[in-house]
Structure formats: structure tokens, C-alpha cells
Design a protein around this motif. Structure first.
Motif, short mmCIF file in Angstrom:
data_model
loop_
_atom_site.label_atom_id
_atom_site.label_comp_id
_atom_site.label_asym_id
_atom_site.label_seq_id
_atom_site.Cartn_x
_atom_site.Cartn_y
_atom_site.Cartn_z
N ASP A 103 -2.70 -0.27 -3.99
CA ASP A 103 -2.64 -1.65 -3.72
C ASP A 103 -2.25 -2.52 -4.41
O ASP A 103 -2.86 -2.63 -5.44
CB ASP A 103 -4.70 -1.10 -2.69
CG ASP A 103 -4.01 -3.29 -2.38
OD1 ASP A 103 -5.33 -3.96 -1.50
OD2 ASP A 103 -3.00 -4.15 -2.62
N GLU A 126 -3.98 13.39 -6.23
CA GLU A 126 -3.48 12.13 -4.97
C GLU A 126 -4.01 11.31 -6.11
O GLU A 126 -5.10 11.12 -6.30
CB GLU A 126 -4.43 12.26 -3.52
CG GLU A 126 -4.66 11.51 -3.17
CD GLU A 126 -5.06 11.14 -1.53
OE1 GLU A 126 -4.60 11.71 -0.07
OE2 GLU A 126 -6.99 11.74 -1.83
N SER A 149 0.77 6.13 -0.87
CA SER A 149 -0.05 6.47 -1.40
C SER A 149 1.05 8.06 -1.51
O SER A 149 1.69 8.26 -0.93
CB SER A 149 -1.01 6.97 -0.85
OG SER A 149 -1.99 7.77 -0.98
N THR A 183 -3.43 6.62 -4.94
CA THR A 183 -3.79 5.30 -3.28
C THR A 183 -3.68 4.59 -4.00
O THR A 183 -3.99 3.89 -4.82
CB THR A 183 -4.94 6.03 -2.96
OG1 THR A 183 -4.45 7.30 -1.75
CG2 THR A 183 -4.55 5.10 -1.44
N HIS A 205 -6.46 4.14 -6.88
CA HIS A 205 -7.31 5.63 -6.39
C HIS A 205 -6.73 6.80 -6.86
O HIS A 205 -6.07 7.41 -6.33
CB HIS A 205 -8.10 5.75 -5.38
CG HIS A 205 -9.10 4.57 -4.67
ND1 HIS A 205 -10.43 4.61 -4.21
CD2 HIS A 205 -8.97 3.49 -4.70
CE1 HIS A 205 -10.97 3.66 -4.19
NE2 HIS A 205 -9.55 2.89 -4.14
N ALA A 233 4.71 1.37 -2.82
CA ALA A 233 4.34 -0.07 -2.94
C ALA A 233 5.15 -0.33 -3.43
O ALA A 233 4.69 -1.86 -2.76
CB ALA A 233 2.83 0.24 -3.60
N TYR A 259 0.50 -1.43 -0.25
CA TYR A 259 -0.49 -0.05 0.25
C TYR A 259 1.10 1.31 -0.24
O TYR A 259 1.44 1.00 0.87
CB TYR A 259 -0.51 -0.27 1.44
CG TYR A 259 -2.34 -0.90 1.55
CD1 TYR A 259 -1.35 -2.14 2.61
CD2 TYR A 259 -3.03 -1.06 0.69
CE1 TYR A 259 -2.66 -3.44 2.62
CE2 TYR A 259 -3.87 -2.17 0.74
CZ TYR A 259 -3.67 -2.94 1.64
OH TYR A 259 -4.65 -4.24 1.81
N ALA A 297 3.78 6.64 -5.62
CA ALA A 297 3.36 6.08 -5.31
C ALA A 297 4.00 4.62 -5.33
O ALA A 297 3.52 3.62 -4.61
CB ALA A 297 1.44 6.23 -5.36
#
Ligand code: MN
Length: 198
Positions: free
Chosen positions: A114, A110, A99, A112, A155, A182, A97, A178
């Protein structure tokens, strides 16, 4: 545990009647490489992805841009996504995860992520019209093809912004940062209670 000694790399070629694409990626690179898709604005965005992600990336695309840029943009994202998924392998030890909230002048975006293996895209950014000769609504198509083929839940939320070039740039920089965070190796286990990430 995957180490720096074994960089996570992938190389995929894909040829259709619409596009002829070759992509190479090293997730543990230094942001080096060249991008040549025949589409100036897309090259600019992918260079940002390469540099801000710290990924070594080689991308070439010869596409039917006499039609428009749609096939080339989508197909480059498909192959890049497949390369990210292949390079990740079993995802052992990744952070999973992350962001990033990135400004570009008046725009603030932004992203985000996974790295779940389950593809899903939420895209909340008003991107209409053109920058130069590039249709800005192709950015959402790019992000959908990338997240679906890389197995990312993504997202993407634009907090605010008005200039299409700035908004797209903030989104690509946030995506790159991000994703780099991640996929970072932080341990030696698969970060899932199921014990597996597709
Ligand atoms: Mn720019």
C-alpha cells in the motif's frame, strides 16, 4: 495527470562515516542502469529489482564492508526508499495497492503493498544463515529500511521455500513487480478518501 512525458525521477546522495551512497531512479523507465554496492549478492538483488520493476536505477555505495555488510545494505535501502518517495511526489493518479506472488524454483513469495505514506513492514520469511558471504537476515533489514523511507506499507510473506538464494530472489522479484504495479498511473486523482497521501 502525470504523463509518460514527465517521468517520475529522483536522485539522492548520502554520506556518513559508514557509507557513501548515490542513488538515481526513474519510476517510468525501462529497467536500465547499473548497481555497484561492493556486495555481490546485494547487486544481484538490486538488478532484479531494476529489471522486474522496469525502473531505471543507478546505485553506487562505498561502505565499511570490512566491518560487515549491515551498514551498506541498510543505508542503500534508506536512500533507495527516499528516492522512491521523492519520485512519487503527491502520488496523484497512482494505483496505490498491488500484490505479486512470484515463484523461484521451490520458493514462492508474496509481496503486498500500500503506497500509503504510512510505513509499516510485516515480514514472514525464515531467512537465516548465509548465501555466499551474504547474511540472509539482512534482507529483512533492507525491507524495513526501504518501506520506512519510501512510505510503504509492505506485507512480505513467504508461502514456502527452502533455499536462501531462491527465497531472497523470489522476494525481490515480487517486491519489484508489486511496486511497479502500485505506482502505475491509472487516473488523475489522489487515491485516498483523505484527499492526500503523505
Ligand atoms: Mn540468482
Amino acid at each position: 495527470m502525470p504523463t509518460k512525458a514527465t517521468p517520475r525521477t529522483a536522485e539522492i546522495k548520502r554520506t556518513t562515516k559508514e557509507t557513501d551512497i548515490a542513488v538515481k531512479i526513474n519510476l517510468d523507465g525501462g529497467g536500465n542502469g547499473t548497481v555497484a554496492t561492493g556486495i555481490g549478492f546485494l547487486d544481484h538483488m538490486l538488478d532484479l529489482f531494476r529489471v522486474h520493476g522496469g525502473f531505471d536505477v543507478e546505485i553506487s555505495c562505498k561502505g565499511d564492508i570490512n566491518v560487515d555488510y549491515h551498514h551498506s545494505v541498510e543505508d542503500v535501502a534508506i536512500v533507495l526508499g527516499q528516492c522512491v518517495k521523492t519520485a512519487l511526489g503527491d502520488k496523484k493518479g497512482i494505483k496505490r495497492y498491488a500484490s505479486a506472488l512470484i515463484p523461484m524454483d521451490e520458493a514462492l513469495a508474496e509481496v503486498t503493498l500500500d503506497v500509503s505514506g504510512r510505513p509499516f513492514l510485516v515480514f514472514n520469511a525464515e531467512l537465516k544463515g548465509k548465501t555466499g558471504d551474504f547474511d540472509l537476515d539482512l534482507i529483512e533489514e533492507f525491507m524495513r529500511a526501504l518501506s520506512y523511507n519510501a512510505g510503504l506499507t509492505a506485507h512480505i510473506n513467504l508461502r514456502y521455500g527452502s533455499n536462501g538464494h531462491h527465497i531472497a530472489e523470489a522476494i525481490f522479484k515480487a517486491l519489484a513487480r508489486a511496486l511497479a504495479d502500485a505506482v502505475r498511473i491509472v487516473g488523475d486523482k489522489i487515491p485516498s478518501s483523505k484527499g492526500i497521501l503523505e
